[in-house]
Design an enzyme around this catalytic site. Sequence first.
Site, PDB file in Angstrom:
ATOM      1  N   GLN A 163      51.390  38.974  37.949  1.00  0.00           N
ATOM      2  CA  GLN A 163      51.583  37.848  37.048  1.00  0.00           C
ATOM      3  C   GLN A 163      52.467  38.265  35.860  1.00  0.00           C
ATOM      4  OE1 GLN A 163      50.349  34.607  37.483  1.00  0.00           O
ATOM      5  NE2 GLN A 163      51.685  34.159  35.730  1.00  0.00           N
TER       6      GLN A 163
ATOM      7  N   ASP B 174      55.874  35.783  45.608  1.00  0.00           N
ATOM      8  CA  ASP B 174      56.660  35.113  44.569  1.00  0.00           C
ATOM      9  C   ASP B 174      58.113  34.896  44.982  1.00  0.00           C
ATOM     10  OD1 ASP B 174      55.209  34.363  42.318  1.00  0.00           O
ATOM     11  OD2 ASP B 174      55.200  36.389  41.472  1.00  0.00           O
TER      12      ASP B 174
ATOM     13  N   LYS C  38      45.790  29.476  40.573  1.00  0.00           N
ATOM     14  CA  LYS C  38      46.186  30.013  41.883  1.00  0.00           C
ATOM     15  C   LYS C  38      44.942  30.306  42.724  1.00  0.00           C
ATOM     16  CE  LYS C  38      50.477  31.731  39.972  1.00  0.00           C
ATOM     17  NZ  LYS C  38      51.233  32.790  39.307  1.00  0.00           N
TER      18      LYS C  38
END
Length: 284
Positions: free
Chosen positions: A98, A121, A54
């Site tokens: 995460q 997200d 990322k």
Amino acid sequence: MASAERLDGDVLAARLRQDLKARVAGLRARGVVPAMATVLVGDNPASLSYVGRKHADCAEIGIAARDIRLPATTDRQELLAGIARLNADPAIQGFLVQLPLPAGLDEAEALEAVDPGKDMDGLHPVNLGRLLAGRPGLLPCTPAGVLALLNHHDVPLAGRHVVVIGRGALVGRPLAMLLSMPGVDATVTLAHSRTPDLAGLTRQADVIVSAAGRTDLVTAAMVRPGAAVVGVGITYLDGQMVSDIADDVAGVARWVTPRHGSVGSLTRAMLLKNLLDIAEGVAG
Ligand code: NAD
């Protein structure tokens, strides 16, 4: 044996990153520096790798990225305080926690603590709820990536029967919602581990998306000739990433994802698309 057209997420993701780069340039020209953060608790090797990719994408595109690492011993209060700091930080437009979190930390609570307006997200209950209500905002990234891949390859969806395998909150369930939205118009069946005669069901499908995480779950015998087959679920065999789709599917399907590929790069492209959507919204 006929060979299917390859649904290559990496090729599309590289193109999407070019589009995102242009959007970043537009924001920077207006004096806005798009900036995101990742919060990684502990040192799960797969998570370290995902977070690293990322950040590499951000560096390529020109997005500022803060890499917050917390020890595996982080407790609930410390995690929630870290999330609250990012919620309040005007320099960060979007961030993510995460997953998975180490045992003892509540993932649902952490996801819910993120400001829905900064939820890159697209997994906050508000954003999932907006999708369910037919007023989508920030979309969950993997489902959005799957839809982008099918659209890019002109796989017909309107009025077609899509069987989604797996009812997980990250992929299967929101993907079923997304594909049945007006404008996409697929007829979706959501199958899962308690579905009897999965093969009988998938043989009726125009499109199969497997998000179960079971090696070779979908075989040629389960696929109608001419169907599109997408593997989202991943497992690791001898250190190598393997999808849910068996090799022999390429002999029957018209479109199929590669066995060792994944839609991971598309998930990351959609993550950064969400960030830029937020940044452009904030910039007005
Ligand atoms: P999950 O564990 O929440 O859900 C898995 C689902 O698969 C469950 O609903 C279960 O009922 C179903 N399932 C399991 N075995 C089955 C079987 N034999 N037949 C039918 N259904 C079965 O997982 P998730 O978080 O939704 O993720 C799904 C998969 O996608 C995982 O493998 C995950 O690693 C992968 N994933 C990939 C990406 C990516 O970017 N490539 C992103 C997120 C998740």
